[in-house]
Design an enzyme around this catalytic site. Structure first.
Site, PDB file in Angstrom:
ATOM      1  N   TYR A 173       0.700  -1.227   0.075  1.00 57.78           N
ATOM      2  CA  TYR A 173       0.131  -0.147   0.204  1.00 57.78           C
ATOM      3  C   TYR A 173       0.841   1.155  -0.057  1.00 57.78           C
ATOM      4  CZ  TYR A 173      -0.315   0.239   5.575  1.00 57.78           C
ATOM      5  OH  TYR A 173      -0.164  -0.082   6.570  1.00 57.78           O
ATOM      6  N   GLU A 174       0.199   2.263  -0.436  1.00 58.44           N
ATOM      7  CA  GLU A 174       0.943   3.625  -0.580  1.00 58.44           C
ATOM      8  C   GLU A 174       2.048   3.706  -1.678  1.00 58.44           C
ATOM      9  OE1 GLU A 174      -0.435   6.186   1.104  1.00 58.44           O
ATOM     10  OE2 GLU A 174       0.906   7.508  -0.114  1.00 58.44           O
TER      11      GLU A 174
END
Lengths: 589, 589
Positions: free
Chosen positions: A431-432
């Protein structure tokens, strides 16, 4: 499975490597210094150990779930959140104008390590609020700031980031969510995927930041705008009133971070307010990216530290084998267990010093009065960001896996706790922005785009450190040798990409992750060497705790001897080029 | 999430690297050849794909559980087991005297890959039965063999291994379970931990093999005896009759392999029968160890193959980014996704050729008429075993993790399936002897104990391969260079341990895992190079499928360019010695 903040190492890094006092003094923050930081960290450590850490297993076993009225958080989380917010932890680095304490980012980072170690699933909630505050603080108009920032800063409300869609993950150009103008506001329609803490019952309101397209927006990433969409619309007094048309449809059933609800969010003509200028949403996302990505990197450090504490305790307690006198042997005495513990400990220290030094670059960029100095620090911050995100999160996979391995069969049993850290950690390189995305950012925007200048500046500093090692009677020849070899590997890798990327369009992409990992180990090794230099100076001067300082010399030596050689393998991959990577047809794969 | 057996690669390895036809002919198995093997593998592949693979997710979601009458297996498993047993798969490598088909071990290994890929939790059950058959077949008297082997070979009953106790994991000397003589049998009392498929309702009986101590046994590992303890005692006709006092008390709640019940077994004056001589149990365990450990290594290959198939499909289907003509791009075209897929594919091929070549050494040792030849093959088998177990299972961690990474956010969602492979795989470096135990076995019993002679013989063969590469116009210079460097690293690592182990008592232990991994990559690289030589010969002769053969050249090249350089990092760790690993006090850790 208790957790204690490793305050001594953090204190050492802040004082001796980050040079926290000088950083604060240069910013005119005379009242802020390392002693105050220690007090704040101690207070945070207590909350982390006593309130958040005990809920970590609970949240794993009884994750967030869908209820009739929306998402229901794990047992105990609402009360823990209230304690957390009431103590003011959300406002630590927020500007004073909006009720914040305006403390340096690097101190906020050191504090955030605690939350993520104690309970990563919980800590994602304030982490997202911080992101929302940053977006609003930097880009919204004063009216929106006044309405939303103070409540986010007190923690009365939480924030979310709504970016990903089913067909738009790494590829934001494909975002389809629509925003229709309707007087002073917009009506937002679309679905957003993987929204962390997208719904819960811990606060009176939730402030969603949403990327969407205006009707006349150009295609691709230049047509994305940023909107505030509150769960409850604010009444005339700025208090939550009417329910807005934003709902969590379902939760993902995930490998880990069960207490962190990962929501499929539906917006159906939900009332939203434009942040900043139309079609500028992606640029606003980018300004938040350094902080958000470094925060995820920090999670890699934090969960590794938690896994280390668990494994260390197990290694002390677990008896296997018998001495000649009949007494049994704790496995911590076995060399291979030591190898695993030292790998964890030395990497964690390298991750921590990199995370804090990188975080301090944001402060230095902000506090600098000379624009050239500010630009230099900002460039360094930009360079560090993909390394912190990519390297720390990838390393966290290996370290949390070692945490299981040290526990042996017990490590595979969920009750022992090691498995949860391993499962929780697995989201971090995804994620990110995945590791692949970080690596492309590093090679492309941060390296090739400036012809390798910012990376050269970093390598030059590393060369200076190597020269210092050579010119002073440093204790460990192996450190000098390994560090020099790693710097040479970094130098050669940089040159090979600069030379080869234009002719081979696949080179940057195929070499990028190895290139990023090489610089991860190298930056970690460099900052460990700088730490060891400080430790040696203190030892020579008879300052500090010799147990701690000699330990730092040893962990530095271990890191240089056992981890830095990986830069050679990364370099070999980079030098091999893209041919064998790309040669097979899809049918041959 | 379907599974298809990669029969082409297996067929290539069996024919061209293992030289299966020559192996069978030398053993007088004229009726067995690679064509028959292909037929058998195709039949197994069908059962794996159609019956076992579809139950893999079911077993994960609805794992084995404790019921009132003992352990209840996952839905569908009983029927699948019946199909599996009815088709005769348990008896593949069992001697004809006991109803078996007496096929070579390397073919059995190739077949077992299929079961573990299709459904590892399920396949553990027949894997344990195979271990039990081997123990009984080699060491029990004729009466016990006649009673138990045929029913295990048909799969009417299953077998288990009861070794570990709460305080006796890697340390078997600490085993406390007691065996009291009682006429023609013994009464067994004690508790055993982590017993795979220790109970279930799929068969009429379960044959437990149990390590326990006789009253007059010497302390330590020389006082352990091996017993057969059936769940149901046999009546005069050899059919299950009275219930024996052996029970599963509870199941472990594990990270993965949920469908494989991991039992805490209680024996309370359970009737048992001595296998072989008293106090010789450990030696009997050792004779089974090569097979058992190679089987777990094989699981590492098998689950990586399954993870690869899933990731490959995802990479073909998932669209991200848009071409100038508006069409969207499958992520398989992205160089970093290719890097991950090629890492998986090339490692899987290296793992497979090593697993099959190692398995064939057991056949060659068995079939050899010249005792010196048999001894040479047995020594090679012994040398390969910890590498197969240690390296394949450690590599499986990285490869199943890449399987998640390729899937991006979807990889973290349980429904996608990648996460299950990752969780399931995590047991592999732990059970049947941790990686640390494999590494100590490799460095100690397999290397230092014979002054490095067997390892030298292997390195000499590798040197010959390198010489062949140099003397023939081989296509890829990078392969030659990388392979030569890796052989040199292995040679140097061997010498450094031989030179240093006596003076530094921690050296072998602290260097062992890096030493093992070095030889894992090196053996994998060597056998890939040998595969590529064969492929090139076929291409030059216009034989075979050029798509497959050129793919083998490319995967070999990728492995040599991108994976073999890791031997350099392993060597650096070995050469660094034990000092920094062991320097910290427990308090400093």
């Amino acid at each position: 499975m208790s957790y204690l903040h490793p305050y001594q190492d953090v204190d050492f890094v802040l004082r001796k490597v980050v040079d926290f006092d000088a950083l604060c003094a240069a910013a005119g923050h005379d009242e802020i210094n390392a002693d105050l930081a220690a007090t704040i960290l101690s207070e945070a450590g207590r909350l982390g150990s006593e309130v958040l850490a005990p809920l970590n297993r609970v949240g794993d076993r009884e994750g967030a779930k869908m209820g009739a009225q929306g998402v229901e958080e794990s047992p105990g989380f609402k009360d823990a959140y209230r304690q957390f917010a009431d103590a003011g932890w959300l406002s630590l680095t927020v500007a004073e104008d909006f009720g914040g304490q305006d403390l340096p980012n690097c101190l906020g980072t050191a504090v955030n390590e605690i939350w993520h170690s104690a309970n990563m699933a919980f800590a994602l909630c304030p982490m997202l609020s911080q992101g929302a505050m940053e977006a609003i603080g930097h880009h919204a108009d004063d009216a929106l700031k006044a309405l939303y920032l103070p409540k986010l800063a007190t923690g009365e409300w939480t924030g979310t980031m709504n970016i990903t869609e089913a067909d738009a993950g790494s590829d934001l150009a494909a975002i389809k969510t629509k925003a229709k103008p309707a007087g002073d506001h917009y009506l937002i329609t679309g679905q957003k995927l993987y929204i962390t803490w997208g719904d819960h019952g811990m606060t009176d309101n939730i402030v969603h930041l949403v990327l969407a397209r205006l009707p006349d927006a150009p295609p691709g990433v230049k047509g994305i705008s940023l909107f505030i969409v509150p769960k409850f619309l604010l009444d005339a007094k700025g208090e939550p009133g009417e329910r807005n048309a934003v709902n969590c449809l379902s939760l993902e059933h995930k490998l880990g971070i069960h207490a962190s609800p990962t929501c499929l969010m539906d917006f159906t003509d939900a009332v939203g307010f434009l942040v900043g200028e139309p079609n500028n949403g992606l640029a606003y996302m980018f300004t938040m990216m350094n902080h958000a990505r470094q925060s995820v990197g920090l999670q890699g450090l934090a969960i590794s530290e938690r896994a280390y504490q668990e494994a260390l305790q197990y290694a002390k307690d677990r008896l296997q084998g018998t001495r000649r006198d009949g007494s049994r042997i704790p496995i911590i005495e076995f060399p291979d267990v030591r190898r695993m513990l030292m790998t964890m400990k030395s990497c964690i220290e390298a991750m921590r010093v990199l995370a804090l030094v990188a975080a301090a670059e944001a402060d230095r960029a902000l506090y600098a009065t000379d624009p050239a100095v500010a630009a230099r620090h900002f460039a360094r911050l930009e360079l560090y960001t993909p390394i912190v995100k990519g390297w720390l999160t990838e390393l966290a996979q290996e370290l949390t896996s070692l945490g299981i391995q040290i526990d042996g069969g017990m490590g595979y049993v969920e009750e022992a706790g090691a498995a949860q850290h391993y499962r929780d950690a697995r989201i971090l390189p995804i994620y990110e922005g995945t590791t692949g995305i970080q690596a492309l950012d590093f090679v492309g925007r941060k390296m090739l785009a400036n012809h390798g200048e910012t990376l050269l500046a970093l390598l030059t500093e590393m060369e200076q450190t190597a020269a210092e090692l050579r010119s002073t009677p440093y204790r460990y020849g192996s450190v000098v040798k390994a560090f020099e070899a790693a710097v040479a590997a970094g130098t050669r890798a940089r040159q090979s990409l600069l030379d080869g990327a234009a002719a081979d369009r696949h080179l940057a992409g195929s070499a990028s992750v190895n290139f990023l990992m090489l610089f991860g180990y190298l930056c970690g090794g460099w900052l460990m060497v700088k730490s060891a230099q400080q430790a040696q100076t203190m030892l020579d001067a008879g300052e500090g705790d010799p147990q701690l300082l000699t330990a730092k010399l040893t962990t530095t030596r271990f890191f240089c001897e056992h981890l830095l050689p990986r830069t050679g393998a990364c370099l070999a991959s980079v030098l091999a080029g893209s041919e064998s990577t790309m040669a097979l047809t899809v049918e041959q794969l």
